[in-house]
Design a protein around this motif. Structure first.
Motif, PDB file in Angstrom:
ATOM      1  N   PHE A 143       0.861  -1.203   0.000  1.00 34.29           N
ATOM      2  CA  PHE A 143       0.000   0.000   0.000  1.00 34.29           C
ATOM      3  C   PHE A 143       0.885   1.238   0.000  1.00 34.29           C
ATOM      4  CE2 PHE A 143      -2.757   3.238   1.911  1.00 34.29           C
ATOM      5  CZ  PHE A 143      -3.920   3.054   1.158  1.00 34.29           C
ATOM      6  N   ASP A 144       0.803   1.993  -1.088  1.00 36.43           N
ATOM      7  CA  ASP A 144       1.695   3.132  -1.264  1.00 36.43           C
ATOM      8  C   ASP A 144       1.053   4.480  -0.924  1.00 36.43           C
ATOM      9  OD1 ASP A 144       3.637   1.385  -2.184  1.00 36.43           O
ATOM     10  OD2 ASP A 144       2.891   1.534  -4.261  1.00 36.43           O
ATOM     11  N   GLU A 145      -0.263   4.466  -0.631  1.00 36.73           N
ATOM     12  CA  GLU A 145      -0.964   5.735  -0.363  1.00 36.73           C
ATOM     13  C   GLU A 145      -0.516   6.309   0.984  1.00 36.73           C
ATOM     14  OE1 GLU A 145      -3.009   7.209  -2.435  1.00 36.73           O
ATOM     15  OE2 GLU A 145      -3.081   5.610  -3.936  1.00 36.73           O
ATOM     16  N   ASP A 146      -0.517   7.669   1.043  1.00 37.02           N
ATOM     17  CA  ASP A 146      -0.158   8.352   2.288  1.00 37.02           C
ATOM     18  C   ASP A 146      -1.423   8.564   3.114  1.00 37.02           C
ATOM     19  OD1 ASP A 146       1.282   9.651   4.197  1.00 37.02           O
ATOM     20  OD2 ASP A 146       1.167  11.616   3.200  1.00 37.02           O
ATOM     21  N   LEU A 147      -1.478   7.996   4.317  1.00 37.15           N
ATOM     22  CA  LEU A 147      -2.644   8.092   5.187  1.00 37.15           C
ATOM     23  C   LEU A 147      -2.281   8.815   6.478  1.00 37.15           C
ATOM     24  CD1 LEU A 147      -4.091   4.450   4.924  1.00 37.15           C
ATOM     25  CD2 LEU A 147      -4.924   6.506   3.743  1.00 37.15           C
ATOM     26  N   PRO A 148      -3.221   9.602   7.045  1.00 39.80           N
ATOM     27  CA  PRO A 148      -2.982  10.224   8.356  1.00 39.80           C
ATOM     28  C   PRO A 148      -2.721   9.157   9.416  1.00 39.80           C
ATOM     29  CG  PRO A 148      -4.904  11.210   7.282  1.00 39.80           C
ATOM     30  CD  PRO A 148      -4.520  10.008   6.468  1.00 39.80           C
ATOM     31  N   ASP A 149      -2.036   9.521  10.457  1.00 40.11           N
ATOM     32  CA  ASP A 149      -1.659   8.553  11.497  1.00 40.11           C
ATOM     33  C   ASP A 149      -2.875   7.888  12.138  1.00 40.11           C
ATOM     34  OD1 ASP A 149       0.949   9.145  11.001  1.00 40.11           O
ATOM     35  OD2 ASP A 149       1.150  10.582  12.664  1.00 40.11           O
TER      36      ASP A 149
END
Length: 523
Positions: free
Chosen positions: A432-438
């Motif tokens: 999973f390469d998407e940037d997600l909030p913590d």
């Protein structure tokens, strides 16, 4: 402002003071004496004079509900209150008191003439409801700002204004300003406004007035728009479908759903959510449109019932009056014959005949009433069946449409859960390469956490759908039972009242017959 009687013990408006005032101001001849003996009904008083009474507080005037003129000048009143019940007041004089603030006038919607002359008032406000105000005297107060005058533009009927004796009058532009901003004013400080002053005032302030009128028009437009929106909302509430014409219910599903807000970051969820919203809002709109149509049908059914009810009552009343009129013509003649009979046997015979006629009248009137009861009972039963059927059909269809909302929610839940599990698998495999909030990434620590988050969001949505459905069904069902109960109760009370009226009328006739004076015949 100090008056000689300020040092006297303050007075209160009590029962004795009011009785004395009414007696002194009422008729002094025979009619006045009769009024004193029989007692004074304050509801009948139209004018009341309570000046020079050293009154500190306005009180105990609630009985004067039909009062039109009230004189309270030359007292020591500090607050305007105790006038709420005087809704018919047209003329009010509170001059020469110690009032500092305009207040307590909200219910005086019929007031045309108001005097607050010689008080301690520094600001004109709190009179918005006095839409019929024509004459306003507020001279000899403490008003020092010309902008107070602009407040008076809200009174379209105002024609006479007295501000003389206020500091504001010392402004060199005072007359021009007042005349310009109050264009319909005829008298200022008890003097007729001449054409020259009016023209000069308009010339000096025309641009400012144009801007003010523009702002007033905008405010009026917004006010009318708000009133229209409120009226429209009341119409929707009457149909029990308020806030279903749009995305309100859908937005409410997510209003406090923190888990859904986190899951919305996942790839594919925004598109899924948009599709869900479009279909959900469409169903809500169908409920809304259907609800308005059904409300019109229910209203038409109620109106038709009461129209038929009115016709039946009117016909029955006319029939009863016709019968009574015919009886009374005959009855008067019979009483005359009895009084003028020369023999006791004749009297007895005619009295028996008259008593039989009275009894016959009773039978006829009661028959009319029983026929009406049967007619209304059939109409009420038909009305009850129709209303219950209409509400039942409405509820059934609403439940079907709400079921569609739940189906959509279930489908959305399944898709969202599928996306969430796939995301978890990718994260575990580092694919999973998407940037997600913590806080969003924290949901994907394990499968249970993901499933619980998606499930919590789903439960919130289902609960809100259920609650809206329950609210709608409960409200329309309560209305149905309420109007049916009212119809039955009203008919029961009407019947009891009518039977009582018939009995009282028959008793009166019989007592009149029994108490006839036969004069010399019985001697």
């Amino acid at each position: 402002m100090i008056r000689l009687y300020d040092t006297i013990e303050p007075n209160v408006i009590d029962e004795e003071l009011l009785k004395l005032a009414v007696e002194e101001q009422g008729p002094q001849e025979e009619a006045g004496q009769v009024a004193k003996q029989e007692g004074i009904n304050f509801k009948d008083v139209r004018s009341l004079q309570l000046d020079f009474q050293n009154i500190l507080r306005i009180d105990n005037l609630w009985q004067f509900e039909n009062l039109r003129k009230l004189q309270l000048d030359n007292n020591i009143i500090e607050r305007i209150d105790g006038l709420d019940s005087l809704v018919n007041l047209v003329w009010l004089d509170l001059s020469f008191n110690n009032i500092e603030t305009i207040e307590g006038l909200d219910n005086l919607i019929n007031l045309e003439d108001l005097s607050l002359f010689s008080n301690r008032i520094s600001k004109m406000d709190a009179m918005d409801t006095l839409v019929k105000l024509q004459v306003f005297s507020i001279g000899n107060n403490m008003i020092d700002n010309l902008l107070n005058v602009i407040y008076l533009r809200r009174f379209p009927e105002l024609r006479s204004l007295n501000l003389a004796g206020n500091p504001v009058c010392e402004n060199e532009d005072y007359k021009l300003f007042v005349t310009a901003y109050l264009g319909d004013l005829v008298y200022l400080d008890f003097r007729l406004i001449d054409a020259h002053t009016r023209e000069a005032g308009f010339a000096k302030y025309q641009y400012s007035i144009y801007e003010l009128k523009h702002r007033e028009n905008q405010m009026q437009y917004k006010l009318e728009e708000e009133k229209a929106n409120i009226a429209e909302l009341e119409k929707h509430k009457a149909a029990y479908v308020e806030y279903l014409n749009g995305s309100y219910l859908f937005d409410n599903l997510y209003s406090d759903d923190t888990e859904a807000a986190k899951l919305a970051y996942l790839p594919g969820v925004p598109e899924l959510l948009e599709t869900y919203k479009t279909k959900f809002v469409s169903i809500c709109q169908n409920i809304f449109d259907y609800g308005l149509i059904q409300q019109e049908k229910r209203t038409a059914e109620v109106d038709l019932f009461y129209e038929c009810l009115g016709e039946a009552l009117s016909d029955n009343r006319d029939l009863g009056l016709k019968t009574i009129n015919e009886f009374e013509k005959k009855h008067v003649k019979m009483l005359h014959d009895i009084r003028n009979a020369n023999e006791l046997q004749v009297v007895d015979a005619k009295m028996s005949e008259c008593a039989e006629e009275i009894s016959h009248l009773f039978d006829i009137l009661m028959t009319y009433e029983m026929q009406l009861v049967e007619q209304l009972e059939e109409s009420i039963n038909n009305f009850e069946r129709n209303i219950i059927d209409m509400v039942g059909t409405f509820v059934e269809n609403v439940q079907g449409l709400m079921a569609q909302c739940r189906d959509l929610e279930n489908h959305h839940h399944e898709k969202l859960l599928e996306i969430s599990i796939n995301t978890l698998e990718k994260i575990v495999k580092s694919e999973f390469d998407e940037d997600l909030p913590d806080d969003v990434r924290a949901l994907f620590s394990d499968k249970d956490t993901v499933v619980n988050a998606v499930g919590a969001s789903h439960d919130i949505h289902l609960l809100k759908i259920d609650n809206r459905e329950d609210e709608l069904i409960t409200n329309v069902s309560n209305w149905c039972s309420g109007i049916v109960d009212k119809v039955h109760t009203d008919e029961h009370n009407r019947n009891r009242k009518r039977v009582k009226e018939i009995n009282q009328y028959i008793d009166h006739l019989q007592n009149e017959l029994d108490n006839l004076d036969f004069g010399d015949l019985l001697d």
